[in-house]
Design a protein around this motif. Structure first.
Motif, PDB file in Angstrom:
ATOM      1  N   LYS A  75      -5.409  18.441  19.211  1.00  0.00           N
ATOM      2  CA  LYS A  75      -4.806  18.210  18.443  1.00  0.00           C
ATOM      3  C   LYS A  75      -4.134  16.653  17.988  1.00  0.00           C
ATOM      4  O   LYS A  75      -3.808  16.470  16.692  1.00  0.00           O
ATOM      5  CB  LYS A  75      -3.933  19.331  17.679  1.00  0.00           C
ATOM      6  CG  LYS A  75      -4.692  20.633  17.923  1.00  0.00           C
ATOM      7  CD  LYS A  75      -5.740  21.039  16.886  1.00  0.00           C
ATOM      8  CE  LYS A  75      -6.156  23.079  17.535  1.00  0.00           C
ATOM      9  NZ  LYS A  75      -7.339  23.152  17.549  1.00  0.00           N
ATOM     10  N   THR A  76      -3.809  16.395  18.457  1.00  0.00           N
ATOM     11  CA  THR A  76      -2.886  14.591  18.656  1.00  0.00           C
ATOM     12  C   THR A  76      -3.448  13.199  19.660  1.00  0.00           C
ATOM     13  O   THR A  76      -4.318  14.100  20.562  1.00  0.00           O
ATOM     14  CB  THR A  76      -1.667  14.771  18.835  1.00  0.00           C
ATOM     15  OG1 THR A  76      -0.864  15.226  20.181  1.00  0.00           O
ATOM     16  CG2 THR A  76      -0.604  15.814  17.937  1.00  0.00           C
ATOM     17  N   LEU A  77      -3.145  12.543  18.924  1.00  0.00           N
ATOM     18  CA  LEU A  77      -3.763  11.010  20.552  1.00  0.00           C
ATOM     19  C   LEU A  77      -2.872  11.374  21.571  1.00  0.00           C
ATOM     20  O   LEU A  77      -3.709  11.309  23.125  1.00  0.00           O
ATOM     21  CB  LEU A  77      -3.260   9.996  19.234  1.00  0.00           C
ATOM     22  CG  LEU A  77      -4.412   9.828  18.195  1.00  0.00           C
ATOM     23  CD1 LEU A  77      -3.765   8.341  18.157  1.00  0.00           C
ATOM     24  CD2 LEU A  77      -5.707   9.613  19.259  1.00  0.00           C
ATOM     25  N   THR A  80      -8.445  11.070  11.799  1.00  0.00           N
ATOM     26  CA  THR A  80      -9.578  11.391  12.543  1.00  0.00           C
ATOM     27  C   THR A  80      -9.319  12.392  13.394  1.00  0.00           C
ATOM     28  O   THR A  80     -10.427  13.108  14.134  1.00  0.00           O
ATOM     29  CB  THR A  80     -11.275  11.127  12.539  1.00  0.00           C
ATOM     30  OG1 THR A  80     -10.195  10.052  14.539  1.00  0.00           O
ATOM     31  CG2 THR A  80     -11.684  10.018  12.172  1.00  0.00           C
ATOM     32  N   PRO A  81      -7.932  13.411  12.776  1.00  0.00           N
ATOM     33  CA  PRO A  81      -7.412  14.428  14.065  1.00  0.00           C
ATOM     34  C   PRO A  81      -8.420  15.936  13.440  1.00  0.00           C
ATOM     35  O   PRO A  81      -8.715  15.749  12.406  1.00  0.00           O
ATOM     36  CB  PRO A  81      -6.806  14.710  13.939  1.00  0.00           C
ATOM     37  CG  PRO A  81      -6.345  14.370  13.075  1.00  0.00           C
ATOM     38  CD  PRO A  81      -7.073  12.949  12.217  1.00  0.00           C
ATOM     39  N   PRO A  82      -8.737  16.329  14.158  1.00  0.00           N
ATOM     40  CA  PRO A  82      -8.762  16.739  15.674  1.00  0.00           C
ATOM     41  C   PRO A  82      -9.164  15.781  16.205  1.00  0.00           C
ATOM     42  O   PRO A  82     -10.521  15.051  15.709  1.00  0.00           O
ATOM     43  CB  PRO A  82      -8.606  18.094  16.385  1.00  0.00           C
ATOM     44  CG  PRO A  82      -9.656  18.772  15.029  1.00  0.00           C
ATOM     45  CD  PRO A  82      -9.210  18.237  14.131  1.00  0.00           C
ATOM     46  N   TYR A  83      -9.554  15.252  18.180  1.00  0.00           N
ATOM     47  CA  TYR A  83      -9.875  14.816  18.345  1.00  0.00           C
ATOM     48  C   TYR A  83     -11.029  15.075  19.319  1.00  0.00           C
ATOM     49  O   TYR A  83     -10.494  16.506  19.938  1.00  0.00           O
ATOM     50  CB  TYR A  83      -9.274  13.946  18.795  1.00  0.00           C
ATOM     51  CG  TYR A  83      -7.815  12.722  18.244  1.00  0.00           C
ATOM     52  CD1 TYR A  83      -8.457  12.179  17.406  1.00  0.00           C
ATOM     53  CD2 TYR A  83      -6.663  13.692  17.781  1.00  0.00           C
ATOM     54  CE1 TYR A  83      -8.151  11.138  16.691  1.00  0.00           C
ATOM     55  CE2 TYR A  83      -6.420  12.265  16.514  1.00  0.00           C
ATOM     56  CZ  TYR A  83      -6.711  11.504  16.234  1.00  0.00           C
ATOM     57  OH  TYR A  83      -6.215  10.869  15.293  1.00  0.00           O
ATOM     58  N   TYR A 137      -6.217   7.383  13.619  1.00  0.00           N
ATOM     59  CA  TYR A 137      -5.709   7.676  12.845  1.00  0.00           C
ATOM     60  C   TYR A 137      -6.078   8.671  11.831  1.00  0.00           C
ATOM     61  O   TYR A 137      -5.488   9.683  11.586  1.00  0.00           O
ATOM     62  CB  TYR A 137      -4.180   7.154  13.198  1.00  0.00           C
ATOM     63  CG  TYR A 137      -5.202   5.593  11.671  1.00  0.00           C
ATOM     64  CD1 TYR A 137      -4.804   6.160   9.820  1.00  0.00           C
ATOM     65  CD2 TYR A 137      -5.347   4.503  11.438  1.00  0.00           C
ATOM     66  CE1 TYR A 137      -5.123   5.260   9.313  1.00  0.00           C
ATOM     67  CE2 TYR A 137      -6.308   3.923  10.717  1.00  0.00           C
ATOM     68  CZ  TYR A 137      -5.807   4.205   9.576  1.00  0.00           C
ATOM     69  OH  TYR A 137      -6.407   3.551   8.659  1.00  0.00           O
ATOM     70  N   LYS A 159      -2.449   4.614  16.936  1.00  0.00           N
ATOM     71  CA  LYS A 159      -2.373   4.444  15.382  1.00  0.00           C
ATOM     72  C   LYS A 159      -2.428   3.655  14.505  1.00  0.00           C
ATOM     73  O   LYS A 159      -2.520   3.351  13.704  1.00  0.00           O
ATOM     74  CB  LYS A 159      -1.581   5.488  15.272  1.00  0.00           C
ATOM     75  CG  LYS A 159      -1.294   6.745  15.830  1.00  0.00           C
ATOM     76  CD  LYS A 159       0.133   7.069  15.535  1.00  0.00           C
ATOM     77  CE  LYS A 159       0.238   9.231  16.044  1.00  0.00           C
ATOM     78  NZ  LYS A 159       1.734   8.990  15.433  1.00  0.00           N
TER      79      LYS A 159
END
Length: 126
Positions: free
Chosen positions: A68-70, A58-61, A56, A102
Motif C-alpha cells: 500500500k505504501t513505499l 502510482t500506489p499501490p505498489y 509517488y 517520493k
C-alpha cells in the motif's frame, strides 16, 4: 545516499536515467524480488523492473498491488531482502529512502527512446 549504496542494492536494477534496467531485447532483465510465491500469482516469480520516476503517483505498489505504501515495499513485502537489502536499515534510514523515492520527478516520457517499438499502435483523431 542509501539508494545508490551497493549493500542496499536499489540501483542495481533501478538504474540509469529512468531508474530501470528494463529492455526489449532478449535476454530480458527479469528479477525475483521475493513476491512471486503468492498462491494468487499468475505471472511467475521474476519481473521486469519498472521505472521509479513519479512513483509517488502510482500506489499501490508491486505487480500485485499488495504494498500500500513505499515503506511496505521496503519492509513488509521484502522479508527475505530480495527487493534490495533493507532489513538492516534503521527506521530513520527507511524514512530517508522513502523520501528519496517520493522525490523522483514525473516527466512525460519522450515519444522515442532506445526501447521504442517502431510499429506500435497509435490512436488517430478524426
Amino acid at each position: 545516499m542509501l539508494f545508490f549504496n551497493k549493500e542496499v542494492g536499489c540501483a542495481r536494477c533501478h538504474s540509469g536515467p529512468y531508474y530501470t534496467d528494463s529492455r526489449l531485447q532478449k535476454p530480458f532483465n527479469l528479477h525475483d524480488v521475493g513476491t512471486g510465491d503468492d498462491p494468487t500469482e499468475k505471472i511467475g516469480p521474476k519481473y521486469d523492473t519498472p521505472t521509479l520516476l513519479g512513483i509517488y503517483r502510482t500506489p499501490p505498489y508491486l505487480h500485485h498491488g499488495k504494498a500500500k505504501t513505499l515503506r511496505d515495499v521496503l519492509i513488509t513485502c521484502n522479508k527475505e531482502d530480495k527487493h534490495g537489502k533493507t532489513s538492516h536499515l534503521r527506521p530513520s534510514e527507511i524514512d530517508d529512502l522513502v523520501d528519496f523515492l517520493k522525490s523522483l520527478p514525473y516527466e512525460t516520457p519522450p515519444s522515442e527512446t532506445p526501447n521504442t517499438v517502431k510499429y506500435r499502435f497509435t490512436e488517430t483523431k478524426k
